[in-house]
Motif scaffolding. Structure first.
Motif, PDB file in Angstrom:
ATOM      1  N   ILE A  58       0.856  -1.075  -0.089  1.00 10.45           N
ATOM      2  CA  ILE A  58      -0.133  -0.016  -0.018  1.00 10.45           C
ATOM      3  C   ILE A  58       0.685   1.088  -0.058  1.00 10.45           C
ATOM      4  O   ILE A  58       0.337   2.332  -0.036  1.00 10.45           O
ATOM      5  N   GLY A  59       2.227   1.107  -0.016  1.00 11.92           N
ATOM      6  CA  GLY A  59       3.102   2.207  -0.145  1.00 11.92           C
ATOM      7  C   GLY A  59       3.214   2.755   1.389  1.00 11.92           C
ATOM      8  O   GLY A  59       2.658   2.173   2.379  1.00 11.92           O
ATOM      9  N   ARG A  60       4.271   3.576   1.427  1.00  7.64           N
ATOM     10  CA  ARG A  60       4.676   3.917   2.887  1.00  7.64           C
ATOM     11  C   ARG A  60       4.269   5.508   3.068  1.00  7.64           C
ATOM     12  O   ARG A  60       4.278   6.459   2.172  1.00  7.64           O
ATOM     13  N   GLN A  61       3.958   5.952   4.340  1.00  9.46           N
ATOM     14  CA  GLN A  61       3.797   7.178   4.822  1.00  9.46           C
ATOM     15  C   GLN A  61       4.958   8.080   4.491  1.00  9.46           C
ATOM     16  O   GLN A  61       4.794   9.240   3.992  1.00  9.46           O
ATOM     17  N   CYS A  62       6.252   7.512   4.697  1.00  6.50           N
ATOM     18  CA  CYS A  62       7.645   8.361   4.263  1.00  6.50           C
ATOM     19  C   CYS A  62       8.443   7.228   4.351  1.00  6.50           C
ATOM     20  O   CYS A  62       8.209   6.135   4.794  1.00  6.50           O
ATOM     21  N   PRO A  89       5.866   3.026   7.815  1.00  8.93           N
ATOM     22  CA  PRO A  89       4.915   2.347   7.154  1.00  8.93           C
ATOM     23  C   PRO A  89       3.532   3.283   7.070  1.00  8.93           C
ATOM     24  O   PRO A  89       3.453   4.168   7.719  1.00  8.93           O
ATOM     25  N   SER A  90       2.599   2.792   6.036  1.00  8.91           N
ATOM     26  CA  SER A  90       1.558   3.635   5.992  1.00  8.91           C
ATOM     27  C   SER A  90       0.680   3.773   7.002  1.00  8.91           C
ATOM     28  O   SER A  90       0.458   2.590   7.936  1.00  8.91           O
ATOM     29  N   ASP A 147      -2.368   3.914   6.685  1.00  2.69           N
ATOM     30  CA  ASP A 147      -3.811   3.274   6.250  1.00  2.69           C
ATOM     31  C   ASP A 147      -3.778   1.819   7.022  1.00  2.69           C
ATOM     32  O   ASP A 147      -5.157   1.324   6.930  1.00  2.69           O
ATOM     33  N   TYR A 148      -2.783   1.396   7.561  1.00  5.50           N
ATOM     34  CA  TYR A 148      -2.994   0.146   8.233  1.00  5.50           C
ATOM     35  C   TYR A 148      -3.961  -0.139   9.386  1.00  5.50           C
ATOM     36  O   TYR A 148      -4.528  -0.696   9.669  1.00  5.50           O
ATOM     37  N   GLU A 196       7.706  -5.448   5.114  1.00  4.61           N
ATOM     38  CA  GLU A 196       6.189  -4.969   5.271  1.00  4.61           C
ATOM     39  C   GLU A 196       5.340  -6.217   5.675  1.00  4.61           C
ATOM     40  O   GLU A 196       4.471  -6.139   6.441  1.00  4.61           O
TER      41      GLU A 196
END
Ligand code: HEM
Length: 403
Positions: A16-20, A24-25, A27-28, A290
């Motif tokens: 889902i991609g990372r926050q930075c 990790p995102s 969104d988890y 991840e």
């Protein structure tokens, strides 16, 4: 039975991609709110389970009804490159095999990774860390912490572990990277080059034994007829790859996290005794890997959900590392705590065999960086730090620092 709240058409894609890069995102949290298991869509359009609950993640990593066989139908590769790895032979030892084969292979290696053996490598690793910092100081700021420090330290440490001359890295560094190439011909050529290199190295070691994991295996296993030379080559390759990039990425992402949290950097600088515990918090917060891929061999019921035989399961290590089951305030980066049950090294029978070595590398790295370069800071705005994602891992391209 619980069912996922999304319909097949609505399934979120994973990764889902990372926050930075180092985080990790966020969104988890939405996944976890839905329940400990969700359905996601993979790069190739197939679906898999994503496990975000900490209890469920640990239970499933310990469940023998889940297989690590990357060649099995339904195994959830996270990218085309990761899917291709299964065809290189790289996953034929440990990381792609189930018991009883895995049990035999792992038992053979365990003595070489004991805490005592790893502690014996401390002085050599401290030397490596010091040498890299000396070189950076001699050249003067700014420096690229990735190229000058994060990549060479684990690379040299793995050479010490294996008993491989570091000067040989020109022979294996390029092919080790190309093993992950999306082009199958390049990946196959890299495999051939590595097989050739290690074949020659092992022959030389058989003539003139040295000290290292390969020498242990030659003396204890190859000479006793329990391990073939071809298998030994695969072990060497696995260690080389599993041990370098992972540690390099945690060093660079962990450094970025610390530089972006100067209060936490200051705490480590003021109290070097905190570093051992802080390594666990860095592993948790950075959550480099991840998700850990498995495929169900049988129907499994867990937390009210039914995973069917043949379905792919992604153990969301990063998601599970941000639950209150682990620490009371998971969103915070707090180097004064030591979250012992994070999933940064996995869990169960495949839990990272190199974790004691990695912990020593990370401990000596962060202790020495904070003590010897107390004024360490970014030389560019954090938004300009570039990274890319390969399979389940995040990698910084460069990290320009000054001090
Ligand atoms: C901070 C650095 C590291 C991280 C984040 C890391 C992470 C992991 C994780 C998550 C697994 C479990 C994979 C799974 O269950 O599918 C694993 C397994 C493994 N790691 Fe590491 N690792 C690191 C360093 C190392 C080092 C230094 C070595 C060796 C020198 C190593 C060798 C291995 C091997 C051989 C396995 C497979 C074990 C098995 O299947 O029994 N790793 N690692």
């Amino acid at each position: 039975m619980s069912t996922p709240t999304t319909t097949p058409a609505e399934r979120p894609t994973f990764p889902i991609g990372r926050q930075c890069p180092y985080r990790p995102s966020a969104d988890y949290a939405a996944f976890r709110a839905e329940g400990p298991l969700s359905r996601v869509r993979l790069y190739d359009g197939r679906e898999a389970w994503l496990v975000t609950g900490h209890t469920e993640a640990r239970a499933l990593l310990a469940d023998r009804r889940l297989s690590i066989n990357a060649r099995a139908d339904g195994f959830p590769a996270l990218s085309a490159e990761m899917a291709e790895l299964a065809n290189t032979g790289y996953t034929d030892v440990l990381i792609g095999v189930d018991p009883p084969v895995h049990t035999r292979q792992r038992a053979m290696l365990i003595p070489s990774f004991s805490v005592r053996r790893m502690n014996a490598l401390r002085p050599a690793i401290q030397d490596i860390v010091d040498q890299r910092i000396d070189a950076m100081v001699a050249a003067g700021p700014p420096a690229d912490l990735v190229a000058e420090f994060a990549l060479p330290v684990p690379s040299m440490a793995v050479c010490v572990l294996l008993g491989v001359p570091y000067e040989d890295r020109v022979a294996f560094a390029g092919p080790a990277r190309e093993l992950f190439d999306a082009d199958p011909d390049r990946a196959a050529a890299a495999m051939a080059a590595l097989t050739d290199y290690f074949g020659r190295l092992i022959a030389a070691k058989e003539r003139e034994p040295g000290t290292g994991l390969l020498d242990d295996l030659i003396a204890d296993q190859v000479r006793e007829g329990r391990l073939s030379r071809d298998e030994l080559i695969l072990y060497a390759m696995l260690m080389l790859i599993a041990g370098q990039d992972t540690t390099a990425n945690v060093i660079s992402l962990g450094s970025l996290a610390l530089l972006e949290h100067p209060d936490q950097f200051a705490k480590l600088r003021a109290d070097p005794a905190l570093v051992t515990g802080a390594v666990e918090e860095i592993m948790r917060y950075v959550s480099l890997v991840e998700a850990i891929s498995r495929v169900a061999l049988a129907d499994i019921e867990i937390a009210g959900y039914r995973i069917r035989a043949g379905e792919g399961v992604l153990i969301g290590a990063a998601a599970a590392n941000f639950t209150t089951a682990l620490v009371p305030t998971p969103e915070e980066f707090d180097v004064t705590r030591s979250p012992r049950h994070h999933l940064g090294f996995g869990f169960g029978i495949h839990q990272c065999i190199g974790q004691n070595l990695a912990r020593i590398e990370l401990e000596l790295t962060f202790r020495t960086l904070t003590q010897r370069l107390p004024g360490l800071r970014l030389a560019v705005p954090a938004e300009e730090v570039r990274s890319n994602t390969t399979g389940p891992m995040e990698r910084l391209t460069a990290l320009l620092v000054t001090w």
